[in-house]
Design an enzyme around this catalytic site. Structure first.
Site, mmCIF file in Angstrom:
data_model
loop_
_atom_site.group_PDB
_atom_site.id
_atom_site.type_symbol
_atom_site.label_atom_id
_atom_site.label_comp_id
_atom_site.label_asym_id
_atom_site.label_seq_id
_atom_site.Cartn_x
_atom_site.Cartn_y
_atom_site.Cartn_z
ATOM 1 N N ASP A 10 46.682 -25.537 38.406
ATOM 2 C CA ASP A 10 45.420 -25.043 38.968
ATOM 3 C C ASP A 10 44.325 -26.109 38.875
ATOM 4 O O ASP A 10 44.330 -26.936 37.968
ATOM 5 C CB ASP A 10 44.994 -23.773 38.218
ATOM 6 C CG ASP A 10 43.952 -22.974 38.991
ATOM 7 O OD1 ASP A 10 43.784 -23.224 40.206
ATOM 8 O OD2 ASP A 10 43.300 -22.111 38.376
ATOM 9 N N GLY A 11 43.393 -26.056 39.817
ATOM 10 C CA GLY A 11 42.235 -26.943 39.776
ATOM 11 C C GLY A 11 42.207 -28.006 40.869
ATOM 12 O O GLY A 11 41.340 -28.877 40.864
ATOM 13 N N ASN A 12 43.127 -27.915 41.814
ATOM 14 C CA ASN A 12 43.148 -28.904 42.908
ATOM 15 C C ASN A 12 41.866 -28.868 43.733
ATOM 16 O O ASN A 12 41.314 -29.907 44.096
ATOM 17 C CB ASN A 12 44.312 -28.631 43.863
ATOM 18 C CG ASN A 12 45.662 -28.831 43.205
ATOM 19 O OD1 ASN A 12 45.740 -29.385 42.112
ATOM 20 N ND2 ASN A 12 46.710 -28.382 43.866
ATOM 21 N N GLY A 13 41.426 -27.656 44.042
ATOM 22 C CA GLY A 13 40.244 -27.499 44.887
ATOM 23 C C GLY A 13 39.007 -28.089 44.224
ATOM 24 O O GLY A 13 38.234 -28.815 44.849
ATOM 25 N N HIS A 27 45.038 -30.894 46.897
ATOM 26 C CA HIS A 27 46.440 -30.451 46.920
ATOM 27 C C HIS A 27 47.373 -31.652 47.079
ATOM 28 O O HIS A 27 48.438 -31.707 46.466
ATOM 29 C CB HIS A 27 46.669 -29.457 48.056
ATOM 30 C CG HIS A 27 45.876 -28.181 47.904
ATOM 31 N ND1 HIS A 27 45.782 -27.507 46.711
ATOM 32 C CD2 HIS A 27 45.144 -27.467 48.789
ATOM 33 C CE1 HIS A 27 45.013 -26.424 46.869
ATOM 34 N NE2 HIS A 27 44.608 -26.379 48.126
ATOM 35 N N SER A 56 51.736 -14.948 45.735
ATOM 36 C CA SER A 56 51.748 -13.953 46.816
ATOM 37 C C SER A 56 50.316 -13.567 47.192
ATOM 38 O O SER A 56 50.077 -13.041 48.270
ATOM 39 C CB SER A 56 52.577 -12.721 46.414
ATOM 40 O OG SER A 56 52.370 -12.367 45.068
ATOM 41 N N GLU A 57 49.363 -13.873 46.308
ATOM 42 C CA GLU A 57 47.953 -13.573 46.599
ATOM 43 C C GLU A 57 47.249 -14.727 47.329
ATOM 44 O O GLU A 57 46.165 -14.554 47.872
ATOM 45 C CB GLU A 57 47.200 -13.273 45.298
ATOM 46 C CG GLU A 57 47.581 -11.939 44.652
ATOM 47 C CD GLU A 57 48.946 -11.964 43.983
ATOM 48 O OE1 GLU A 57 49.359 -13.026 43.484
ATOM 49 O OE2 GLU A 57 49.629 -10.918 43.998
ATOM 50 N N ARG A 61 43.628 -16.786 51.081
ATOM 51 C CA ARG A 61 42.727 -17.939 51.267
ATOM 52 C C ARG A 61 42.418 -18.139 52.743
ATOM 53 O O ARG A 61 43.111 -17.592 53.609
ATOM 54 C CB ARG A 61 43.391 -19.189 50.687
ATOM 55 C CG ARG A 61 43.514 -19.062 49.188
ATOM 56 C CD ARG A 61 43.834 -20.368 48.543
ATOM 57 N NE ARG A 61 43.821 -20.186 47.095
ATOM 58 C CZ ARG A 61 43.786 -21.167 46.220
ATOM 59 N NH1 ARG A 61 43.767 -22.410 46.631
ATOM 60 N NH2 ARG A 61 43.779 -20.903 44.933
ATOM 61 N N LEU A 121 67.932 -31.766 34.932
ATOM 62 C CA LEU A 121 66.733 -30.931 34.843
ATOM 63 C C LEU A 121 66.787 -29.938 35.995
ATOM 64 O O LEU A 121 67.096 -30.321 37.120
ATOM 65 C CB LEU A 121 65.482 -31.809 34.973
ATOM 66 C CG LEU A 121 64.131 -31.103 35.184
ATOM 67 C CD1 LEU A 121 63.683 -30.380 33.921
ATOM 68 C CD2 LEU A 121 63.057 -32.108 35.603
ATOM 69 N N ARG A 174 48.620 -23.838 31.634
ATOM 70 C CA ARG A 174 47.768 -23.644 32.802
ATOM 71 C C ARG A 174 46.647 -24.667 32.756
ATOM 72 O O ARG A 174 45.894 -24.728 31.781
ATOM 73 C CB ARG A 174 47.165 -22.235 32.877
ATOM 74 C CG ARG A 174 46.315 -22.079 34.150
ATOM 75 C CD ARG A 174 45.778 -20.684 34.370
ATOM 76 N NE ARG A 174 45.142 -20.611 35.701
ATOM 77 C CZ ARG A 174 45.179 -19.573 36.514
ATOM 78 N NH1 ARG A 174 45.817 -18.491 36.155
ATOM 79 N NH2 ARG A 174 44.573 -19.619 37.696
HETATM 80 C C1 IPE Z 1 47.355 -19.411 40.646
HETATM 81 O O1 IPE Z 1 46.207 -20.134 40.950
HETATM 82 C C2 IPE Z 1 48.456 -19.719 41.575
HETATM 83 C C3 IPE Z 1 48.835 -21.127 41.712
HETATM 84 C C4 IPE Z 1 48.462 -22.133 40.966
HETATM 85 C C5 IPE Z 1 49.768 -21.379 42.762
HETATM 86 P P1 IPE Z 1 44.960 -19.449 41.655
HETATM 87 O O2 IPE Z 1 43.887 -20.464 41.630
HETATM 88 O O3 IPE Z 1 45.330 -18.886 42.973
HETATM 89 O O4 IPE Z 1 44.637 -18.239 40.653
HETATM 90 P P2 IPE Z 1 43.359 -17.314 40.518
HETATM 91 O O5 IPE Z 1 43.151 -16.661 41.840
HETATM 92 O O6 IPE Z 1 42.200 -18.189 40.161
HETATM 93 O O7 IPE Z 1 43.692 -16.358 39.437
HETATM 94 C C1 IPE Z 2 45.923 -24.654 42.658
HETATM 95 O O1 IPE Z 2 44.666 -25.211 42.852
HETATM 96 C C2 IPE Z 2 46.806 -24.797 43.863
HETATM 97 C C3 IPE Z 2 47.057 -23.553 44.606
HETATM 98 C C4 IPE Z 2 46.696 -22.364 44.244
HETATM 99 C C5 IPE Z 2 47.794 -23.692 45.833
HETATM 100 P P1 IPE Z 2 43.467 -24.372 43.486
HETATM 101 O O2 IPE Z 2 43.506 -24.552 44.959
HETATM 102 O O3 IPE Z 2 43.531 -22.965 43.012
HETATM 103 O O4 IPE Z 2 42.217 -25.117 42.874
HETATM 104 P P2 IPE Z 2 40.864 -24.457 42.388
HETATM 105 O O5 IPE Z 2 41.217 -23.408 41.391
HETATM 106 O O6 IPE Z 2 40.204 -23.892 43.593
HETATM 107 O O7 IPE Z 2 40.113 -25.593 41.796
HETATM 108 MG MG MG Z 3 42.657 -21.981 41.451
#
Ligand code: IPE
Ligand code: IPE
Ligand code: MG
Length: 234
Positions: A10-13, A27, A56-57, A61, A121, A174
């Site tokens: 998480d945190g790419n965005g 990403h 799945s959620e 986006r 692996l 995470r």
């Molecule tokens: C969880 O990340 C799913 C993935 C990393 C693929 P999200 O960024 O979508 O999770 P929430 O919505 O903040 O809980």
């Molecule tokens: C996780 O990074 C990747 C996916 C859920 C596909 P995010 O896209 O959720 O990045 P943030 O949480 O917005 O920084």
């Molecule tokens: Mg996220």
């Protein structure tokens, strides 16, 4: 050493936003980070790595981001699988694959077939995956096979879950600072050690992985027993 590591990447965005770049740039960087973590896991003798790539959620986006993520997933399948195979890595995807294009589904099938006998692996990608979905699809299969209510127990249900062939995760990581499970491996995380870090996924490297592993090694896994029992057994 943990045998099985499960990661919510998480945190790419936010990584991209901080650099005034579009989210998809984060990403893309995330794919690079994943390449490094796969290599590091293989080098450290970890036998299973499972990552959450698309929940799945995540269909909720903006359409544009979903489309770009699908393209990125397709490119990764086209470009990375040969290298995984050369490195003795078995590749699997769990989740509801019917949500993906025919092309992606075919690439997944081919990649799984190509790498199925690799043993160094096992690398599993959770895509269009949800922990609740997994439990529901397992129950459906169990019922379709006519398993009697009296024969339903934890072991029987586990057989039908997506990760049935894989030991439960020892270490869950995470990145991105959020402290939640977000519908990842709900059943399998029952006794997993949880590790949360503020590092954003594109910045997560082998050194960060080693920190997580070091934290894991400091934990005492008691599985309901007392500390004294655990120590006298080991
Ligand atoms: C969880 O990340 C799913 C993935 C990393 C693929 P999200 O960024 O979508 O999770 P929430 O919505 O903040 O809980
Ligand atoms: C996780 O990074 C990747 C996916 C859920 C596909 P995010 O896209 O959720 O990045 P943030 O949480 O917005 O920084
Ligand atoms: Mg996220």
């Amino acid at each position: 050493m943990p045998q099985h590591i499960a990661i919510i990447m998480d945190g790419n965005g936010r990584w991209a936003k901080r650099r005034l770049m579009p989210r998809v740039a984060g990403h893309r960087k995330g794919v690079e980070a994943l390449r490094g973590v796969i290599r590091a896991c293989a080098e450290r003798g970890v036998s299973h790595l499972t990552v959450f790539a698309f929940s799945s959620e995540n269909w909720r986006r903006p359409q544009e981001e979903v489309t770009l993520l699908m393209e990125l997933f397709m490119r990764a399948l086209e470009n990375e699988v040969a290298r995984l195979h050369e490195n003795g890595i078995r590749f699997r995807v769990i989740g509801d694959l019917t949500g993906f294009s025919e092309r992606i589904q075919a690439l997944i099938r081919d990649a799984e077939a190509l790498t199925r006998n690799n043993a160094r692996l096992t690398f599993t990608v959770a895509a269009n995956y949800g922990g609740r979905w997994d439990i529901v699809q397992a129950v459906k299969k169990l019922m379709a096979e006519g398993v009697a209510a009296d024969d339903v127990n934890e072991a029987a249900l586990t057989k039908y879950l997506s990760m049935s062939e894989v030991p439960e995760p020892d270490l869950f990581i995470r990145t991105g600072g959020e402290q939640r499970i977000s519908n990842f491996l709900l059943w399998q995380l029952a006794y997993t050690e949880l590790y949360f870090t503020d590092a954003l996924w594109p910045d997560f490297d082998a050194a960060a992985l080693d920190e997580a592993i070091a934290s894991y090694r400091n934990r005492e896994r008691r599985f309901g027993r007392t500390s004294e029992q655990v120590r006298s057994a080991s």
